[in-house]
Design a protein around this motif. Structure first.
Motif, PDB file in Angstrom:
ATOM      1  N   ASN A  32       0.810  -1.224   0.000  1.00 45.92           N
ATOM      2  CA  ASN A  32       0.000   0.000   0.000  1.00 45.92           C
ATOM      3  C   ASN A  32       0.838   1.266   0.000  1.00 45.92           C
ATOM      4  OD1 ASN A  32      -2.319  -1.539   0.020  1.00 45.92           O
ATOM      5  ND2 ASN A  32      -2.670  -1.343   2.216  1.00 45.92           N
ATOM      6  N   ASN A  33       2.087   1.133   0.389  1.00 43.41           N
ATOM      7  CA  ASN A  33       3.001   2.279   0.381  1.00 43.41           C
ATOM      8  C   ASN A  33       4.079   2.102  -0.688  1.00 43.41           C
ATOM      9  OD1 ASN A  33       2.420   4.109   2.982  1.00 43.41           O
ATOM     10  ND2 ASN A  33       2.115   1.965   3.552  1.00 43.41           N
ATOM     11  N   ALA A  34       3.690   1.477  -1.790  1.00 44.17           N
ATOM     12  CA  ALA A  34       4.652   1.153  -2.850  1.00 44.17           C
ATOM     13  C   ALA A  34       5.345   2.391  -3.399  1.00 44.17           C
ATOM     14  CB  ALA A  34       3.943   0.405  -3.978  1.00 44.17           C
TER      15      ALA A  34
ATOM     16  N   VAL B  26       7.946   3.576  -1.018  1.00 43.24           N
ATOM     17  CA  VAL B  26       9.060   2.632  -0.945  1.00 43.24           C
ATOM     18  C   VAL B  26       9.963   2.760  -2.162  1.00 43.24           C
ATOM     19  CG1 VAL B  26       9.651   0.172  -0.973  1.00 43.24           C
ATOM     20  CG2 VAL B  26       7.812   1.002   0.512  1.00 43.24           C
ATOM     21  N   LYS B  27       9.374   3.006  -3.338  1.00 39.99           N
ATOM     22  CA  LYS B  27      10.158   3.079  -4.578  1.00 39.99           C
ATOM     23  C   LYS B  27      10.891   4.412  -4.737  1.00 39.99           C
ATOM     24  CE  LYS B  27       6.653   1.793  -7.208  1.00 39.99           C
ATOM     25  NZ  LYS B  27       5.867   1.406  -8.411  1.00 39.99           N
ATOM     26  N   LYS B  28      10.386   5.460  -4.129  1.00 43.06           N
ATOM     27  CA  LYS B  28      10.950   6.780  -4.394  1.00 43.06           C
ATOM     28  C   LYS B  28      11.799   7.357  -3.261  1.00 43.06           C
ATOM     29  CE  LYS B  28       7.212   8.164  -7.531  1.00 43.06           C
ATOM     30  NZ  LYS B  28       6.104   9.136  -7.768  1.00 43.06           N
ATOM     31  N   ILE B  29      11.547   6.908  -2.050  1.00 42.46           N
ATOM     32  CA  ILE B  29      12.218   7.507  -0.900  1.00 42.46           C
ATOM     33  C   ILE B  29      12.967   6.440  -0.133  1.00 42.46           C
ATOM     34  CG2 ILE B  29      11.911   8.870   1.212  1.00 42.46           C
ATOM     35  CD1 ILE B  29       9.227   9.776   0.085  1.00 42.46           C
ATOM     36  N   TYR B  30      14.191   6.778   0.290  1.00 41.55           N
ATOM     37  CA  TYR B  30      14.936   5.835   1.121  1.00 41.55           C
ATOM     38  C   TYR B  30      14.649   6.121   2.592  1.00 41.55           C
ATOM     39  CZ  TYR B  30      18.519   3.347   3.602  1.00 41.55           C
ATOM     40  OH  TYR B  30      19.165   2.514   4.476  1.00 41.55           O
ATOM     41  N   PHE B  31      14.214   5.124   3.296  1.00 40.15           N
ATOM     42  CA  PHE B  31      14.003   5.197   4.743  1.00 40.15           C
ATOM     43  C   PHE B  31      13.924   3.763   5.249  1.00 40.15           C
ATOM     44  CE2 PHE B  31       9.909   4.762   2.775  1.00 40.15           C
ATOM     45  CZ  PHE B  31       9.173   3.961   3.632  1.00 40.15           C
ATOM     46  N   PRO B  32      14.102   3.552   6.534  1.00 39.06           N
ATOM     47  CA  PRO B  32      13.997   2.186   7.064  1.00 39.06           C
ATOM     48  C   PRO B  32      12.583   1.642   6.847  1.00 39.06           C
ATOM     49  CG  PRO B  32      15.039   3.643   8.657  1.00 39.06           C
ATOM     50  CD  PRO B  32      14.498   4.518   7.572  1.00 39.06           C
ATOM     51  N   ARG B  33      12.455   0.625   6.029  1.00 36.22           N
ATOM     52  CA  ARG B  33      11.130   0.095   5.698  1.00 36.22           C
ATOM     53  C   ARG B  33      10.393  -0.444   6.917  1.00 36.22           C
ATOM     54  NH1 ARG B  33      12.751   2.945   1.611  1.00 36.22           N
ATOM     55  NH2 ARG B  33      13.064   1.885  -0.382  1.00 36.22           N
ATOM     56  N   GLU B  34      11.150  -0.827   7.949  1.00 38.93           N
ATOM     57  CA  GLU B  34      10.541  -1.348   9.167  1.00 38.93           C
ATOM     58  C   GLU B  34       9.594  -0.337   9.813  1.00 38.93           C
ATOM     59  OE1 GLU B  34      14.582  -3.295   8.712  1.00 38.93           O
ATOM     60  OE2 GLU B  34      13.703  -1.307   8.445  1.00 38.93           O
ATOM     61  N   VAL B  35       9.840   0.950   9.543  1.00 38.41           N
ATOM     62  CA  VAL B  35       9.012   1.998  10.136  1.00 38.41           C
ATOM     63  C   VAL B  35       7.548   1.814   9.761  1.00 38.41           C
ATOM     64  CG1 VAL B  35       8.526   4.482  10.080  1.00 38.41           C
ATOM     65  CG2 VAL B  35      10.874   3.662  10.301  1.00 38.41           C
ATOM     66  N   LEU B  36       7.286   1.380   8.539  1.00 36.95           N
ATOM     67  CA  LEU B  36       5.905   1.187   8.082  1.00 36.95           C
ATOM     68  C   LEU B  36       5.176   0.154   8.939  1.00 36.95           C
ATOM     69  CD1 LEU B  36       6.489   1.168   4.212  1.00 36.95           C
ATOM     70  CD2 LEU B  36       5.445   2.999   5.567  1.00 36.95           C
TER      71      LEU B  36
ATOM     72  N   SER C 283       6.580  -8.719   4.683  1.00 33.14           N
ATOM     73  CA  SER C 283       7.701  -8.951   3.773  1.00 33.14           C
ATOM     74  C   SER C 283       7.370 -10.012   2.729  1.00 33.14           C
ATOM     75  CB  SER C 283       8.934  -9.368   4.575  1.00 33.14           C
ATOM     76  OG  SER C 283      10.015  -9.680   3.718  1.00 33.14           O
ATOM     77  N   LEU C 284       6.802 -11.129   3.180  1.00 34.64           N
ATOM     78  CA  LEU C 284       6.516 -12.231   2.262  1.00 34.64           C
ATOM     79  C   LEU C 284       5.416 -11.884   1.268  1.00 34.64           C
ATOM     80  CD1 LEU C 284       6.674 -15.326   4.662  1.00 34.64           C
ATOM     81  CD2 LEU C 284       8.446 -14.446   3.137  1.00 34.64           C
ATOM     82  N   THR C 285       4.458 -11.038   1.685  1.00 39.72           N
ATOM     83  CA  THR C 285       3.346 -10.698   0.797  1.00 39.72           C
ATOM     84  C   THR C 285       3.810  -9.911  -0.425  1.00 39.72           C
ATOM     85  OG1 THR C 285       1.854 -10.627   2.697  1.00 39.72           O
ATOM     86  CG2 THR C 285       1.061  -9.620   0.682  1.00 39.72           C
ATOM     87  N   VAL C 286       4.927  -9.197  -0.302  1.00 36.96           N
ATOM     88  CA  VAL C 286       5.472  -8.476  -1.447  1.00 36.96           C
ATOM     89  C   VAL C 286       5.817  -9.448  -2.563  1.00 36.96           C
ATOM     90  CG1 VAL C 286       7.369  -7.015  -2.255  1.00 36.96           C
ATOM     91  CG2 VAL C 286       6.346  -6.603  -0.009  1.00 36.96           C
ATOM     92  N   TYR C 287       6.262 -10.644  -2.201  1.00 39.51           N
ATOM     93  CA  TYR C 287       6.672 -11.646  -3.178  1.00 39.51           C
ATOM     94  C   TYR C 287       5.553 -12.647  -3.489  1.00 39.51           C
ATOM     95  CZ  TYR C 287      11.278  -9.856  -1.902  1.00 39.51           C
ATOM     96  OH  TYR C 287      12.353  -9.026  -1.661  1.00 39.51           O
ATOM     97  N   LEU C 288       4.680 -12.871  -2.514  1.00 36.04           N
ATOM     98  CA  LEU C 288       3.573 -13.820  -2.681  1.00 36.04           C
ATOM     99  C   LEU C 288       2.268 -13.090  -2.373  1.00 36.04           C
ATOM    100  CD1 LEU C 288       5.195 -16.792  -0.715  1.00 36.04           C
ATOM    101  CD2 LEU C 288       5.089 -16.558  -3.195  1.00 36.04           C
TER     102      LEU C 288
ATOM    103  N   LYS D  28      15.433  -5.728   0.548  1.00 35.98           N
ATOM    104  CA  LYS D  28      16.428  -5.322  -0.436  1.00 35.98           C
ATOM    105  C   LYS D  28      15.829  -5.268  -1.841  1.00 35.98           C
ATOM    106  CE  LYS D  28      20.180  -7.371   2.268  1.00 35.98           C
ATOM    107  NZ  LYS D  28      21.257  -8.410   2.312  1.00 35.98           N
ATOM    108  N   ARG D  29      14.779  -6.058  -2.078  1.00 35.34           N
ATOM    109  CA  ARG D  29      14.182  -6.118  -3.429  1.00 35.34           C
ATOM    110  C   ARG D  29      12.737  -5.647  -3.447  1.00 35.34           C
ATOM    111  NH1 ARG D  29      14.216 -11.668  -5.573  1.00 35.34           N
ATOM    112  NH2 ARG D  29      13.471 -10.592  -7.432  1.00 35.34           N
ATOM    113  N   PHE D  30      12.302  -4.949  -2.383  1.00 40.17           N
ATOM    114  CA  PHE D  30      10.924  -4.465  -2.340  1.00 40.17           C
ATOM    115  C   PHE D  30      10.599  -3.593  -3.555  1.00 40.17           C
ATOM    116  CE2 PHE D  30      10.119  -4.731   2.530  1.00 40.17           C
ATOM    117  CZ  PHE D  30       9.991  -6.098   2.424  1.00 40.17           C
ATOM    118  N   ALA D  31      11.488  -2.628  -3.819  1.00 37.40           N
ATOM    119  CA  ALA D  31      11.241  -1.691  -4.913  1.00 37.40           C
ATOM    120  C   ALA D  31      11.145  -2.398  -6.265  1.00 37.40           C
ATOM    121  CB  ALA D  31      12.337  -0.625  -4.950  1.00 37.40           C
ATOM    122  N   GLU D  32      12.000  -3.397  -6.472  1.00 38.47           N
ATOM    123  CA  GLU D  32      11.987  -4.133  -7.734  1.00 38.47           C
ATOM    124  C   GLU D  32      10.710  -4.940  -7.893  1.00 38.47           C
ATOM    125  OE1 GLU D  32      15.449  -6.555  -8.010  1.00 38.47           O
ATOM    126  OE2 GLU D  32      16.810  -4.949  -7.325  1.00 38.47           O
ATOM    127  N   GLU D  33      10.243  -5.560  -6.819  1.00 35.93           N
ATOM    128  CA  GLU D  33       9.059  -6.420  -6.883  1.00 35.93           C
ATOM    129  C   GLU D  33       7.771  -5.627  -7.095  1.00 35.93           C
ATOM    130  OE1 GLU D  33       8.793  -9.725  -6.917  1.00 35.93           O
ATOM    131  OE2 GLU D  33      10.976  -9.877  -6.953  1.00 35.93           O
TER     132      GLU D  33
END
Length: 241
Positions: free
Chosen positions: A72-74, A77-87, A144-149, A235-240
């Protein structure tokens, strides 16, 4: 976290009042079903139900919405660098705030039903922390897993619908006589977590040492596993996406 809370209530007429009304209506409906329809004779059953349902709602909503928090915050995630854990942390913490607000409703019911408060309330923050750590770890895993599945989001929702019936929220574990089902209850991490809330808020007795220690260890283990999976996956959130 502030954004999550505002986004949930900003376009509703009653706003933050729904943090109180939602749990209240849910408790009233279940109370009617299990006292009038199924004739449950447990004294002050509504309070027993509330003691289990409020922490369960915290768990259910956090995990269910946590599955899609990264997706939902794709754009962010793709445009800004920040610790993804914050979400994930902000999502779970916002749900924690909702539960704490709901406890105000329960406090009023405790006074109205003359169950009152007990010295065991001093240990309630420990029960809350244990559940928070468990939910955070599980949310890190599923988000994390839902990004890939992507199908995992729907699988989790179905699992949660079944999970509540495998957790002593609307019934007591003592009333279960089937050995297989009792074993499943004992293997369910949420059983001990819910029992702690019920002991403190409804029965006014101290949770056992093992009742606190075992879910605490389980929560730490799940949190560590969740952190490891999330760090590798992000590491591959943005790519997925």
């Amino acid at each position: 976290m502030r954004r999550e809370l505002r986004g949930k209530y900003e376009k509703s007429i009653l706003g933050f009042l729904w943090a109180f009304l939602g749990p209240l209506f849910q408790i009233l409906i279940y109370s009617v079903v299990f006292t009038v329809v199924f004739h449950n004779n447990m004294p002050n059953y509504a309070m027993f139900l509330m003691a289990g349902m409020l922490p369960w709602t915290f768990f259910n909503d956090s995990v269910a919405q946590g599955t899609s928090i990264i997706i939902n915050n794709a754009e962010m995630v793709k445009k800004i660098y920040f610790p993804r854990e914050v979400l994930v942390i902000s999502e779970v913490t916002a749900k924690l705030v909702n539960m704490l607000l709901s406890f105000i409703v329960m406090a009023l019911f405790l006074v109205a039903t003359r169950i009152g408060f007990s010295i065991q309330l001093v240990i309630l923050p420990i029960a809350i922390i244990i559940e928070y750590l468990f939910i955070l770890g599980l949310s890190l895993i599923v988000s994390s897993l839902t990004v890939y599945l992507r199908d995992l989001e729907y699988v989790i929702n179905v699992a949660l619908m079944a999970w509540i019936w495998g957790t002593p929220v609307m019934y007591t574990a003592d009333g279960i006589t089937n050995n297989l089902y009792r074993t499943l209850l004992l293997c369910n991490p949420m059983t001990a977590i819910i029992n702690n809330y019920q002991s403190i808020l409804y029965y006014h007795r101290w949770p056992t040492m093992w009742g606190l220690l075992i879910p605490f260890i389980e929560s730490i283990v799940i949190l560590i596993i969740g952190a490891v999976i999330f760090v590798k996956g992000k590491k591959r959130f943005a790519e997925e996406m």
